[in-house]
Design an enzyme around this catalytic site. Structure first.
Site, PDB file in Angstrom:
ATOM      1  N   ASP A  35      58.476 -51.205  50.304  1.00  0.00           N
ATOM      2  CA  ASP A  35      58.207 -51.521  48.900  1.00  0.00           C
ATOM      3  C   ASP A  35      58.047 -50.206  48.141  1.00  0.00           C
ATOM      4  O   ASP A  35      57.157 -49.405  48.438  1.00  0.00           O
ATOM      5  CB  ASP A  35      56.933 -52.377  48.801  1.00  0.00           C
ATOM      6  N   GLU A  60      54.230 -44.715  46.983  1.00  0.00           N
ATOM      7  CA  GLU A  60      53.610 -44.726  45.647  1.00  0.00           C
ATOM      8  C   GLU A  60      53.356 -43.292  45.206  1.00  0.00           C
ATOM      9  O   GLU A  60      52.892 -42.467  45.988  1.00  0.00           O
ATOM     10  CB  GLU A  60      52.312 -45.544  45.698  1.00  0.00           C
ATOM     11  N   ASN A  87      56.818 -38.895  45.249  1.00  0.00           N
ATOM     12  CA  ASN A  87      57.949 -39.378  44.473  1.00  0.00           C
ATOM     13  C   ASN A  87      58.958 -39.952  45.469  1.00  0.00           C
ATOM     14  O   ASN A  87      59.444 -39.248  46.363  1.00  0.00           O
ATOM     15  CB  ASN A  87      58.549 -38.200  43.695  1.00  0.00           C
ATOM     16  N   ASP A 113      58.339 -48.763  36.558  1.00  0.00           N
ATOM     17  CA  ASP A 113      57.998 -48.277  35.207  1.00  0.00           C
ATOM     18  C   ASP A 113      59.272 -48.256  34.357  1.00  0.00           C
ATOM     19  O   ASP A 113      60.296 -47.714  34.789  1.00  0.00           O
ATOM     20  CB  ASP A 113      57.407 -46.869  35.291  1.00  0.00           C
ATOM     21  N   LYS A 117      62.075 -44.825  26.380  1.00  0.00           N
ATOM     22  CA  LYS A 117      62.857 -43.882  25.559  1.00  0.00           C
ATOM     23  C   LYS A 117      64.079 -43.396  26.323  1.00  0.00           C
ATOM     24  O   LYS A 117      63.968 -43.069  27.518  1.00  0.00           O
ATOM     25  CB  LYS A 117      62.001 -42.669  25.181  1.00  0.00           C
ATOM     26  N   ASP A 149      59.982 -57.463  34.308  1.00  0.00           N
ATOM     27  CA  ASP A 149      59.763 -58.339  33.150  1.00  0.00           C
ATOM     28  C   ASP A 149      60.342 -57.702  31.888  1.00  0.00           C
ATOM     29  O   ASP A 149      60.086 -58.157  30.786  1.00  0.00           O
ATOM     30  CB  ASP A 149      58.282 -58.691  32.976  1.00  0.00           C
TER      31      ASP A 149
HETATM   32  C1  LIG Z   1      54.566 -51.059  36.846  1.00  0.00           C
HETATM   33  S1  LIG Z   1      53.954 -50.533  38.388  1.00  0.00           S
HETATM   34  C2  LIG Z   1      54.354 -51.927  39.463  1.00  0.00           C
HETATM   35  C3  LIG Z   1      53.546 -51.924  40.709  1.00  0.00           C
HETATM   36  C4  LIG Z   1      53.897 -53.020  41.725  1.00  0.00           C
HETATM   37  N1  LIG Z   1      55.224 -52.812  42.286  1.00  0.00           N
HETATM   38  C5  LIG Z   1      53.762 -54.387  41.149  1.00  0.00           C
HETATM   39  O1  LIG Z   1      54.780 -55.090  41.033  1.00  0.00           O
HETATM   40  O2  LIG Z   1      52.623 -54.772  40.836  1.00  0.00           O
HETATM   41  C6  LIG Z   1      55.157 -49.316  38.968  1.00  0.00           C
HETATM   42  C7  LIG Z   1      54.623 -48.464  40.081  1.00  0.00           C
HETATM   43  O3  LIG Z   1      55.632 -47.563  40.523  1.00  0.00           O
HETATM   44  C8  LIG Z   1      55.034 -46.268  40.727  1.00  0.00           C
HETATM   45  N2  LIG Z   1      56.096 -45.257  40.623  1.00  0.00           N
HETATM   46  C9  LIG Z   1      56.739 -44.890  39.488  1.00  0.00           C
HETATM   47  N3  LIG Z   1      57.645 -43.918  39.746  1.00  0.00           N
HETATM   48  C10 LIG Z   1      57.582 -43.676  41.091  1.00  0.00           C
HETATM   49  C11 LIG Z   1      58.267 -42.797  41.964  1.00  0.00           C
HETATM   50  N4  LIG Z   1      59.217 -41.977  41.507  1.00  0.00           N
HETATM   51  N5  LIG Z   1      57.963 -42.817  43.280  1.00  0.00           N
HETATM   52  C12 LIG Z   1      57.000 -43.656  43.748  1.00  0.00           C
HETATM   53  N6  LIG Z   1      56.313 -44.526  42.962  1.00  0.00           N
HETATM   54  C13 LIG Z   1      56.596 -44.546  41.649  1.00  0.00           C
HETATM   55  C14 LIG Z   1      53.996 -46.206  39.631  1.00  0.00           C
HETATM   56  O4  LIG Z   1      53.022 -45.206  39.846  1.00  0.00           O
HETATM   57  C15 LIG Z   1      53.436 -47.625  39.655  1.00  0.00           C
HETATM   58  O5  LIG Z   1      52.389 -47.779  40.580  1.00  0.00           O
END
Ligand SMILES: C[S@@+](CC[C@H](N)C(=O)[O-])C[C@H]1O[C@@H](n2cnc3c(N)ncnc32)[C@H](O)[C@@H]1O
Length: 212
Positions: A35, A60, A87, A113, A117, A149
């Site tokens: 995940d 994460e 990352n 995320d 922009k 979403d």
């Molecule tokens: C909007 S949250 C959704 C979290 C979870 N997947 C959910 O559905 O509840 C997006 C997650 O992706 C992480 N994230 C964003 N860019 C990332 C990256 N390049 N590598 C690892 N995690 C990342 C963010 O820190 C955040 O916890």
């Protein structure tokens, strides 16, 4: 509202080294699900507890969340779950060099995320190169699940994946039944929020059809 973490920042060039899969899981022969962007890992904790016949990996970028998840993991005796901080793109770059095995049976990118922009689109987790790297650790016929979403983000991810030739979109009316890693249909934290706010959820499943 939480500040988004910029994945392109220098801080995330340094990455955690991932041990061999045999050192991570008690039974490394089980199918493994990854995940990407697992946040606090709550979704994975529930999956790992319910499905002892699967191994789960979570990546994460928010360090505090992974520290907490790792601490929680230590307190409980769960041997089919592992968290990696960093990352995802940098982690996969390293992973494919270290371990050329195609270990994943499935992967999910749940509610990533959006980086609305245009100048920030390069910060989105899903990029063409990232997808190629991900494909290198996925077994043949394995499945990639995406959910969002945000319709614009979903369309972006869908066209990126559909344009690769590595993956084929699964045409199945009941996509949830393909979630063999999640037979109890556990929801992610963002998914629960989206449902509670009656936001639309866009989702698709892709099968890896080329043996790289
Ligand atoms: C909007 S949250 C959704 C979290 C979870 N997947 C959910 O559905 O509840 C997006 C997650 O992706 C992480 N994230 C964003 N860019 C990332 C990256 N390049 N590598 C690892 N995690 C990342 C963010 O820190 C955040 O916890």
């Amino acid at each position: 509202m939480r500040q988004h973490v910029n994945p392109l920042s220098k801080y995330f060039q340094e990455i955690e080294s991932i041990p061999k899969i045999e050192q991570i899981f008690k039974n490394s022969g089980l199918p493994t699900h990854l995940d990407i962007g697992c946040a606090s890992g709550e979704f994975l904790f529930q999956l790992a507890e319910k499905n002892k016949n699967w191994n789960y990996l979570g990546i994460e970028i928010r360090e505090k969340l992974i520290i907490n998840a790792k601490n929680k993991l230590k307190e409980q005796s769960i041997d089919n779950l592992y968290f990696i901080f960093g990352n995802a793109d940098n982690l996969l770059k390293n992973w494919i060099v270290q371990y050329p095995d195609r270990i994943l049976k499935s992967a999910s990118i749940n509610f990533p995320d959006p980086w609305f922009k245009k100048k920030h689109h390069k910060r989105r987790i899903l990029q063409a190169e990232f997808l190629n790297r991900l494909a290198l650790i996925m077994s043949n016929q394995s499945l990639l699940f995406i959910k969002s979403d945000v319709e614009e983000l979903y369309q972006y991810m869908n066209s990126l994946i559909s344009n690769t030739l590595i993956f084929e979109k699964v045409k199945n009316k009941n996509l949830n039944c393909l979630e063999t890693f999640n037979p109890s249909k556990i929801k992610t934290e963002r998914e629960k929020y989206a449902i509670s706010k009656q936001l639309p959820i866009f989702q698709a499943v892709y099968k890896k059809i080329i043996n790289l």
